[in-house]
Scaffold this motif. Structure first.
Motif, short mmCIF file in Angstrom:
data_model
loop_
_atom_site.label_atom_id
_atom_site.label_comp_id
_atom_site.label_asym_id
_atom_site.label_seq_id
_atom_site.Cartn_x
_atom_site.Cartn_y
_atom_site.Cartn_z
N SER A 295 37.22 -5.47 14.37
CA SER A 295 38.25 -5.71 13.36
C SER A 295 39.49 -6.39 13.92
CB SER A 295 38.62 -4.38 12.67
OG SER A 295 37.54 -3.92 11.88
N PRO A 296 40.11 -5.89 15.01
CA PRO A 296 41.25 -6.65 15.56
C PRO A 296 40.87 -8.03 16.06
CG PRO A 296 40.67 -4.80 17.00
CD PRO A 296 39.93 -4.60 15.72
N LEU A 297 39.63 -8.18 16.57
CA LEU A 297 39.19 -9.50 16.99
C LEU A 297 39.15 -10.45 15.81
CD1 LEU A 297 38.01 -11.54 19.00
CD2 LEU A 297 35.74 -10.58 18.48
N MET A 298 38.58 -10.02 14.68
CA MET A 298 38.48 -10.89 13.52
C MET A 298 39.86 -11.23 12.96
SD MET A 298 35.36 -11.43 13.59
CE MET A 298 34.03 -10.65 14.49
N GLY B 7 39.95 -21.02 -0.02
CA GLY B 7 38.73 -21.74 -0.36
C GLY B 7 37.52 -20.85 -0.14
N GLU B 8 36.55 -21.35 0.63
CA GLU B 8 35.36 -20.57 0.92
C GLU B 8 35.51 -19.70 2.17
OE1 GLU B 8 32.19 -23.38 1.09
OE2 GLU B 8 32.13 -23.67 -1.08
N MET B 9 36.68 -19.72 2.77
CA MET B 9 36.95 -18.87 3.92
C MET B 9 37.31 -17.48 3.40
SD MET B 9 39.83 -19.38 6.88
CE MET B 9 40.26 -18.03 7.99
N ASP B 10 36.27 -16.66 3.18
CA ASP B 10 36.49 -15.36 2.57
C ASP B 10 35.94 -14.20 3.39
OD1 ASP B 10 33.83 -15.91 2.24
OD2 ASP B 10 33.82 -15.73 0.06
N CYS B 11 35.37 -14.50 4.57
CA CYS B 11 34.86 -13.43 5.43
C CYS B 11 34.49 -14.01 6.79
CB CYS B 11 33.65 -12.73 4.81
SG CYS B 11 32.19 -13.79 4.66
N PHE B 12 34.34 -13.11 7.77
CA PHE B 12 33.77 -13.45 9.07
C PHE B 12 32.41 -12.80 9.19
CE2 PHE B 12 38.05 -14.46 10.75
CZ PHE B 12 37.74 -15.55 11.53
N TYR B 13 31.45 -13.55 9.72
CA TYR B 13 30.16 -12.98 10.13
C TYR B 13 30.11 -12.96 11.65
CZ TYR B 13 28.91 -14.59 5.40
OH TYR B 13 28.88 -14.84 4.05
N SER B 14 29.51 -11.94 12.22
CA SER B 14 29.33 -11.92 13.67
C SER B 14 28.01 -11.23 13.99
CB SER B 14 30.48 -11.19 14.36
OG SER B 14 30.55 -9.83 13.96
N SER B 15 27.36 -11.73 15.07
CA SER B 15 26.14 -11.09 15.54
C SER B 15 26.30 -10.81 17.03
CB SER B 15 24.93 -12.00 15.30
OG SER B 15 25.05 -13.22 16.00
N LEU C 87 27.56 -7.97 11.74
CA LEU C 87 28.69 -7.41 10.99
C LEU C 87 29.25 -8.47 10.05
CD1 LEU C 87 30.64 -5.77 13.98
CD2 LEU C 87 28.99 -4.65 12.47
N ILE C 88 29.83 -8.01 8.95
CA ILE C 88 30.58 -8.89 8.07
C ILE C 88 31.93 -8.24 7.82
CG2 ILE C 88 29.55 -7.87 5.99
CD1 ILE C 88 29.85 -10.59 4.63
N HIS C 89 32.99 -9.02 7.96
CA HIS C 89 34.34 -8.57 7.67
C HIS C 89 34.86 -9.40 6.51
CE1 HIS C 89 33.89 -6.91 11.73
NE2 HIS C 89 34.90 -6.11 11.44
N ARG C 90 34.93 -8.78 5.34
CA ARG C 90 35.33 -9.48 4.12
C ARG C 90 36.84 -9.48 3.96
NH1 ARG C 90 30.53 -6.76 2.85
NH2 ARG C 90 28.93 -8.10 1.87
#
Length: 416
Positions: free
Chosen positions: A175-178, A145-153, A134-137
């Motif tokens: 989503s609530p976790l991110m 800065g470059e902190m623009d999304c979370f990736y998770s597997s 998943l990617i949460h943008r």
């Protein structure tokens, strides 16, 4: 899992984020609750870029089995330059989601299923059967800065893989976790930034609320003012592209020595550094400063050997040490504050440091420092006479390190 149980996990994540749990605590608590509700997760990786002077980001990892032998946090280097890290990044499932614009990827693992990403072969060898990414943008306004999304597997070793219900639940609860993880990451970034740019002690005080203009403490501290020999000449004669690496090399030697000895760097002024050493026992603060000087000298010597072998310019540092009462806190305008020290003692230590050049000594310490130091430390200092300091009313006796003690290997070993 019914809606009430899913809502219970989401509620826990929200409350855990609000009370300030760390990223690992959030991840572990979340996964433990998924397992308790029967969701067959076996492995989870969460990847976030950050704002850090060295690392581009971090990977937080959870394993249902063999958690004790796992390194739970992996920091990775820059992926926007050529090298192994960049190549691995471009082959990853995360990069695929980033450039494709998609927010979800699933691959079944095993015979008859495609292995279009190298990670799938490794997962199959480890007995995994299903893999979800998943990617949460973040919106542009929410990026730092470059902190623009979370990736998770999310991986399972269940024979039949994830069900459609499992995947829907993962996507709903991620989503609530991110969001909670973003709160934790922002707090960590704030701590990194203030400590990097203000110093460790000053950064801690600022994060604890010491941000009002004019709020200062009157403290007794050992003051350190160091500078580099012949910096102006080196900048005029060296290739321009060598200047910043030159400063970084020697700044690392100086700052790491101060930190290792228990001091705190408050300000970098070109090639100079202003630092303080605070201890309840003033003689211990003097000892810490002398230890930092020995560490710095040793590191600069090793650095010079390395730079000479590469035909690069080298230098040495000169240092003034003093002890006195200073004001320590926020000073400046309403729009621009500096957390630093001010007072006559600060002016004196800078004058003492500058006098090193004309006295031809690498280290000069004040009579106040000498009087405060322990008897053992006083024995490694010798007088160089009385000198007038610019802007200081009366001349004072200054001291330097005894050359015979510097040559004593036993003394150096004891200092380490």
């Amino acid at each position: 899992m019914d809606a009430a149980r899913a809502a219970s996990i989401a509620k826990w994540v929200t409350e855990a984020g609000l009370i300030g749990m760390s990223e690992l605590e959030l991840l572990h608590g979340f996964c433990d609750r998924l397992i308790a509700e029967g969701l067959p997760v076996s492995r989870v990786n969460i990847v976030i870029d950050t704002l850090h002077p060295i690392h581009e980001g971090r990977v937080f990892r959870w394993r249902r089995d063999d958690q004790e032998s796992l390194n739970p946090v992996v920091e990775y280097g820059r992926t926007n330059v050529e090298g192994e890290a960049a190549e691995n990044w471009r082959r990853s499932t995360y990069y695929h989601l980033l450039v494709s614009g998609e927010d979800f990827l699933r691959r079944r693992i095993g015979p008859g299923h495609p292995e279009d990403f190298s990670v799938l072969k490794d997962l199959r060898a480890d007995g995994q059967t299903d893999y979800v990414v998943l990617i949460h943008r973040f919106a542009v306004e929410g990026a730092i800065g470059e902190m623009d999304c979370f990736y998770s597997s999310w991986t399972t070793d269940a024979h039949s893989g994830f069900t459609d219900e499992h995947i829907a639940l993962l996507r709903e609860l991620a989503s609530p976790l991110m969001l909670a993880l973003k709160c934790a990451s922002l707090a960590r970034i704030a701590k990194t930034l203030v400590e990097t740019y203000l110093g460790r002690d000053a950064g801690r005080l600022v994060l604890n609320g010491r941000i009002a203009r004019g709020v200062t403490d009157r403290i007794q501290a050992v003051l350190w003012f160091s500078d580099l020999h012949s910096f102006t000449h080196i900048t005029e004669t060296a290739d321009p592209e060598q200047i910043i690496p030159f400063l970084n090399d020697y700044s690392e030697a100086v700052i790491s020595s101060i930190y290792e000895a228990g001091g705190d760097v408050l300000k970098l002024i070109g090639d100079g550094a202003l630092a303080i050493f605070k201890e309840e026992n003033a003689s211990e603060a003097c000892r810490s400063a002398l230890k930092a000087e020995r560490l710095m000298r040793s590191r600069i010597q090793a650095l010079n050997d390395e730079r000479r072998s590469c035909n690069l310019p080298v230098t040495s540092a000169y240092l003034g040490l003093h002890i006195g009462e200073v004001f320590y806190g926020n000073i400046g305008s309403q729009d621009r504050l500096d957390f630093t020290v001010v007072g006559p003692a600060v002016n004196e230590v800078s004058r003492i440091g500058a006098l090193c050049r004309s006295v031809e000594r690498d280290v000069l310490v004040s009579s106040a420092f000498h009087a405060t130091a322990s008897k053992d430390d006083q024995e490694c200092l010798v007088s160089v006479g009385r000198y007038a300091l610019r802007g200081v009313a009366r001349p004072q006796e200054l001291f330097t390190l005894d050359p015979s003690r510097l040559e004593d290997e036993g003394f150096r070993a004891d200092a380490e």
